[in-house]
Motif scaffolding. Structure first.
Motif, PDB file in Angstrom:
ATOM      1  N   SER A   1      41.869  38.466  52.653  1.00 16.21           N
ATOM      2  CA  SER A   1      42.769  38.248  51.531  1.00 16.21           C
ATOM      3  C   SER A   1      42.728  39.405  50.531  1.00 16.21           C
ATOM      4  O   SER A   1      43.757  39.939  50.159  1.00 16.21           O
ATOM      5  CB  SER A   1      42.428  36.938  50.856  1.00 16.21           C
ATOM      6  OG  SER A   1      43.334  36.734  49.822  1.00 16.21           O
ATOM      7  N   TRP A   2      41.530  39.802  50.115  1.00 18.48           N
ATOM      8  CA  TRP A   2      41.505  40.907  49.140  1.00 18.48           C
ATOM      9  C   TRP A   2      41.960  42.203  49.780  1.00 18.48           C
ATOM     10  O   TRP A   2      42.609  43.037  49.172  1.00 18.48           O
ATOM     11  CB  TRP A   2      40.145  41.042  48.454  1.00 18.48           C
ATOM     12  CG  TRP A   2      39.024  41.597  49.291  1.00 18.48           C
ATOM     13  CD1 TRP A   2      38.027  40.893  49.878  1.00 18.48           C
ATOM     14  CD2 TRP A   2      38.799  42.974  49.627  1.00 18.48           C
ATOM     15  NE1 TRP A   2      37.199  41.736  50.574  1.00 18.48           N
ATOM     16  CE2 TRP A   2      37.641  43.026  50.439  1.00 18.48           C
ATOM     17  CE3 TRP A   2      39.461  44.167  49.331  1.00 18.48           C
ATOM     18  CZ2 TRP A   2      37.133  44.203  50.963  1.00 18.48           C
ATOM     19  CZ3 TRP A   2      38.951  45.352  49.857  1.00 18.48           C
ATOM     20  CH2 TRP A   2      37.805  45.363  50.662  1.00 18.48           C
ATOM     21  N   LYS A   3      41.672  42.335  51.080  1.00 16.98           N
ATOM     22  CA  LYS A   3      42.051  43.552  51.781  1.00 16.98           C
ATOM     23  C   LYS A   3      43.573  43.661  51.902  1.00 16.98           C
ATOM     24  O   LYS A   3      44.144  44.727  51.710  1.00 16.98           O
ATOM     25  CB  LYS A   3      41.436  43.537  53.184  1.00 16.98           C
ATOM     26  CG  LYS A   3      40.660  44.799  53.493  1.00 16.98           C
ATOM     27  CD  LYS A   3      40.253  44.814  54.932  1.00 16.98           C
ATOM     28  CE  LYS A   3      38.922  45.510  55.093  1.00 16.98           C
ATOM     29  NZ  LYS A   3      38.443  45.456  56.475  1.00 16.98           N
ATOM     30  N   LEU A   4      44.196  42.526  52.211  1.00 21.05           N
ATOM     31  CA  LEU A   4      45.656  42.530  52.334  1.00 21.05           C
ATOM     32  C   LEU A   4      46.303  42.836  50.992  1.00 21.05           C
ATOM     33  O   LEU A   4      47.291  43.558  50.908  1.00 21.05           O
ATOM     34  CB  LEU A   4      46.162  41.178  52.842  1.00 21.05           C
ATOM     35  CG  LEU A   4      45.828  40.839  54.285  1.00 21.05           C
ATOM     36  CD1 LEU A   4      46.531  39.567  54.708  1.00 21.05           C
ATOM     37  CD2 LEU A   4      46.195  41.986  55.206  1.00 21.05           C
TER      38      LEU A   4
ATOM     39  N   TYR B   1      42.759  35.413  35.570  1.00 27.36           N
ATOM     40  CA  TYR B   1      43.606  35.874  36.677  1.00 27.36           C
ATOM     41  C   TYR B   1      44.925  36.406  36.147  1.00 27.36           C
ATOM     42  O   TYR B   1      45.487  37.359  36.660  1.00 27.36           O
ATOM     43  CB  TYR B   1      43.904  34.721  37.648  1.00 27.36           C
ATOM     44  CG  TYR B   1      42.687  34.109  38.294  1.00 27.36           C
ATOM     45  CD1 TYR B   1      41.466  34.776  38.312  1.00 27.36           C
ATOM     46  CD2 TYR B   1      42.762  32.864  38.902  1.00 27.36           C
ATOM     47  CE1 TYR B   1      40.362  34.211  38.908  1.00 27.36           C
ATOM     48  CE2 TYR B   1      41.660  32.293  39.508  1.00 27.36           C
ATOM     49  CZ  TYR B   1      40.456  32.964  39.511  1.00 27.36           C
ATOM     50  OH  TYR B   1      39.373  32.408  40.102  1.00 27.36           O
ATOM     51  N   ARG B   2      45.413  35.724  35.105  1.00 25.22           N
ATOM     52  CA  ARG B   2      46.723  36.077  34.557  1.00 25.22           C
ATOM     53  C   ARG B   2      46.746  37.520  34.069  1.00 25.22           C
ATOM     54  O   ARG B   2      47.665  38.276  34.341  1.00 25.22           O
ATOM     55  CB  ARG B   2      47.063  35.129  33.404  1.00 25.22           C
ATOM     56  CG  ARG B   2      48.551  35.059  33.060  1.00 25.22           C
ATOM     57  CD  ARG B   2      48.790  34.293  31.750  1.00 25.22           C
ATOM     58  NE  ARG B   2      47.969  33.100  31.667  1.00 25.22           N
ATOM     59  CZ  ARG B   2      47.390  32.665  30.555  1.00 25.22           C
ATOM     60  NH1 ARG B   2      47.558  33.308  29.415  1.00 25.22           N
ATOM     61  NH2 ARG B   2      46.635  31.591  30.562  1.00 25.22           N
TER      62      ARG B   2
ATOM     63  N   GLU C   1      34.583  29.385  45.249  1.00 23.09           N
ATOM     64  CA  GLU C   1      35.869  29.534  45.952  1.00 23.09           C
ATOM     65  C   GLU C   1      36.688  28.247  46.102  1.00 23.09           C
ATOM     66  O   GLU C   1      37.814  28.314  46.550  1.00 23.09           O
ATOM     67  CB  GLU C   1      35.623  30.085  47.364  1.00 23.09           C
ATOM     68  CG  GLU C   1      34.489  31.065  47.442  1.00 23.09           C
ATOM     69  CD  GLU C   1      34.887  32.421  46.907  1.00 23.09           C
ATOM     70  OE1 GLU C   1      35.506  33.165  47.637  1.00 23.09           O
ATOM     71  OE2 GLU C   1      34.591  32.699  45.727  1.00 23.09           O
ATOM     72  N   ASP C   2      36.115  27.115  45.789  1.00 26.14           N
ATOM     73  CA  ASP C   2      36.651  25.799  46.177  1.00 26.14           C
ATOM     74  C   ASP C   2      38.178  25.628  46.176  1.00 26.14           C
ATOM     75  O   ASP C   2      38.808  25.674  47.214  1.00 26.14           O
ATOM     76  CB  ASP C   2      36.000  24.689  45.342  1.00 26.14           C
ATOM     77  CG  ASP C   2      35.941  25.077  43.868  1.00 26.14           C
ATOM     78  OD1 ASP C   2      36.616  26.056  43.498  1.00 26.14           O
ATOM     79  OD2 ASP C   2      35.224  24.426  43.097  1.00 26.14           O
TER      80      ASP C   2
ATOM     81  N   SER D   1      39.326  40.619  43.901  1.00 25.26           N
ATOM     82  CA  SER D   1      39.238  39.191  44.210  1.00 25.26           C
ATOM     83  C   SER D   1      40.091  38.376  43.241  1.00 25.26           C
ATOM     84  O   SER D   1      40.735  37.418  43.636  1.00 25.26           O
ATOM     85  CB  SER D   1      37.785  38.720  44.225  1.00 25.26           C
ATOM     86  OG  SER D   1      37.194  38.933  42.976  1.00 25.26           O
ATOM     87  N   ARG D   2      40.150  38.786  41.976  1.00 25.04           N
ATOM     88  CA  ARG D   2      40.982  38.019  41.032  1.00 25.04           C
ATOM     89  C   ARG D   2      42.460  38.156  41.352  1.00 25.04           C
ATOM     90  O   ARG D   2      43.225  37.212  41.224  1.00 25.04           O
ATOM     91  CB  ARG D   2      40.739  38.492  39.597  1.00 25.04           C
ATOM     92  CG  ARG D   2      39.428  37.996  39.085  1.00 25.04           C
ATOM     93  CD  ARG D   2      39.357  38.056  37.578  1.00 25.04           C
ATOM     94  NE  ARG D   2      37.987  37.911  37.165  1.00 25.04           N
ATOM     95  CZ  ARG D   2      37.519  38.238  35.971  1.00 25.04           C
ATOM     96  NH1 ARG D   2      38.349  38.741  35.083  1.00 25.04           N
ATOM     97  NH2 ARG D   2      36.277  38.063  35.676  1.00 25.04           N
TER      98      ARG D   2
END
Lengths: 267, 191
Positions: free
Chosen positions: A7-10, B127-128, B89-90, B157-158
């Motif tokens: 996901s982060w890679k994409l 995230y926003r 991650e849930d 990741s965010r």
């Protein structure tokens, strides 16, 4: 685990933030993996939708003038000037409010009359303008997503100008823009406002700039700026021509592009 | 470096990014009055440090100050607003796996302006801000990391989570009933 990793890679792939090996790896995997390709398409669609449609708010004029007023507020060089600057502006607002409430009836009647007249005039003009803006955005988008960016692919204005003149029945000013990072791509015939117009295409870094030109006999005017679906548009009259410039470059760069187009059209 | 000189630098370096500053502040605070106050406050701070600014980094520099001012402001005025940082991650894991008979890319392309704005506004603020910096200000990961004061890995990741949430909001899985209809295996996902 696999999903998170991808996901982060994409995301980074779509943003062009992977190193070359990483970009290539994803590209190769996409050819074999439908689900992966769909994920990438979804991410791209999201980017396009958000950039095209989400609000990128522009600073209101009131804020701009508050900031400019800081020039004087800042003189005393006090450590916490922020609150004080705000309160320094308050008396002006209070005075204005006081004046307005002085004769509420007169004020409101006058305001209503002025409003009604300007509204009528504005509505008539704005519907025409809006249509023009809409069409300009549509042409611009079409030119950037379709295969038809230019009719003549040439950075030589001696090639482009005669081509456009022969197709259009008028001779648009054609020139490169004296701007760093600006590349003249070519020209095309397009339709705006119900008539054929010349479209000159430039690249400014990664962005496409369309500069539309058509004859309109009216006196010269200053550029009017607008933002429409995430694109910046400026249009004005100069030397018997209506100019309309559109691009998705940032505000400062757009201003420079418009200045450059005006300068070349004047020379 | 007199006041005049400082002001001139300020006008040249900081003022061109006023729209970006306001856009970020408004997306973080979600209120036009608050955003204006925050931006004024932030620019006041920026003015004080303008002497130390290098030309090429004016935009991230200013946005970092704006973001910082926003958070100070949020803490003082809306302590109930949870700053969602690296949560486990849930909830997000389920979203990323949403499957549908219509490719989500198509649903997203059809999304209306108001729907998109609402979906961004509904993202948790951590995230926003990253999402807005990337998609509306079109900043590189490097700059975003600097503005939000987080490592690049966290930016990634965010951003991935923000987009998963956006996707879930704009392209919800179609009714599961549709998928119970038996189909030949090879036509599964693609129309």
């Amino acid at each position: 685990m696999n999903l998170n990793d991808d996901s982060w890679k994409l995301n980074a792939f779509v943003d062009g933030e992977l190193d070359l090996a990483g970009q290539l790896e994803i590209e190769q995997r996409m050819e074999l993996d439908d689900a992966l390709r769909q994920q990438v398409e979804t991410l791209r669609a999201l980017s396009v939708a958000v950039r095209g449609k989400a609000d990128r708010h522009e600073a209101p004029a009131a804020l701009r003038s508050r900031i400019s007023a800081m020039k004087h507020a800042i003189r005393p060089q006090a450590p916490t000037t922020a609150r004080r600057a705000q309160s320094a502006l308050r008396p002006v607002a209070t005075a204005l409010a006081g004046w307005l409430s002085w004769r509420p009836l007169v004020t409101s009647m006058a305001a209503a009359a002025v409003f009604a007249v300007t509204l009528n005039v504005a509505l008539l003009q704005s519907s025409k303008q809006e249509r023009l803006m809409d069409e300009a955005v549509a042409s611009h988008v079409r030119s950037t997503v379709g295969p038809h960016l230019v009719d003549v692919l040439s950075s030589d204005h001696h090639t482009v100008k005669p081509f456009l003149s022969s197709k259009l029945g008028f001779s648009p000013p054609v020139a490169e823009l004296p701007l760093p990072g600006s590349v003249f791509v070519g020209g095309r015939v397009d339709y705006l406002d119900g008539r054929p117009v010349a479209a000159l295409v430039y690249r400014q870094g990664d962005h496409v700039v369309n500069s539309f030109v058509w004859p309109e006999s009216a006196s010269d005017s200053k550029p009017e700026f607008a933002t429409e679906r995430g694109y910046r548009i400026a249009h004005w009259l100069q030397g018997g021509m209506h100019h309309c410039v559109i691009s998705d470059v940032n505000r400062e760069e757009f201003q420079r592009v418009v200045d450059a187009v005006r300068a070349t059209a004047a020379s | 470096m007199g006041d005049e000189e400082n002001w001139r630098r300020f006008e040249q370096l900081a003022m061109p990014h006023l729209d970006a500053a306001y856009n970020l502040a408004l997306w973080i605070t979600r209120n036009t009055d608050d955003a204006q106050d925050v931006v004024q406050d932030a620019l006041m701070r920026a003015m004080r440090y303008i002497g130390s600014l290098r030309l090429e980094s004016a935009r991230p520099w200013l946005l970092q100050i704006v973001r910082h001012t926003c958070y100070t402001w949020l803490k003082e005025n809306r302590p109930q607003e949870k700053v969602l940082l690296d949560d486990p991650e849930d909830a997000w894991r389920d979203l990323a796996d949403a499957s549908s008979t219509e490719p989500p890319a198509i649903a997203i392309r059809k999304a209306e302006r108001a729907q998109i704005n609402a979906a961004i506004a509904a993202l948790p603020v951590g995230y926003r801000e990253v999402f807005v910096l990337r998609e509306l200000e079109e900043l590189a990961y490097n700059d975003i990391a600097r503005i939000a004061e987080i490592p690049i890995g966290t930016v990634m990741s965010r951003l991935a989570r923000a987009r998963a949430l956006m996707r879930a909001a704009l392209a919800p899985a179609t009714r599961p009933a549709l998928r119970t209809v038996p189909r030949p295996a090879q036509t599964g996902q693609k129309p």
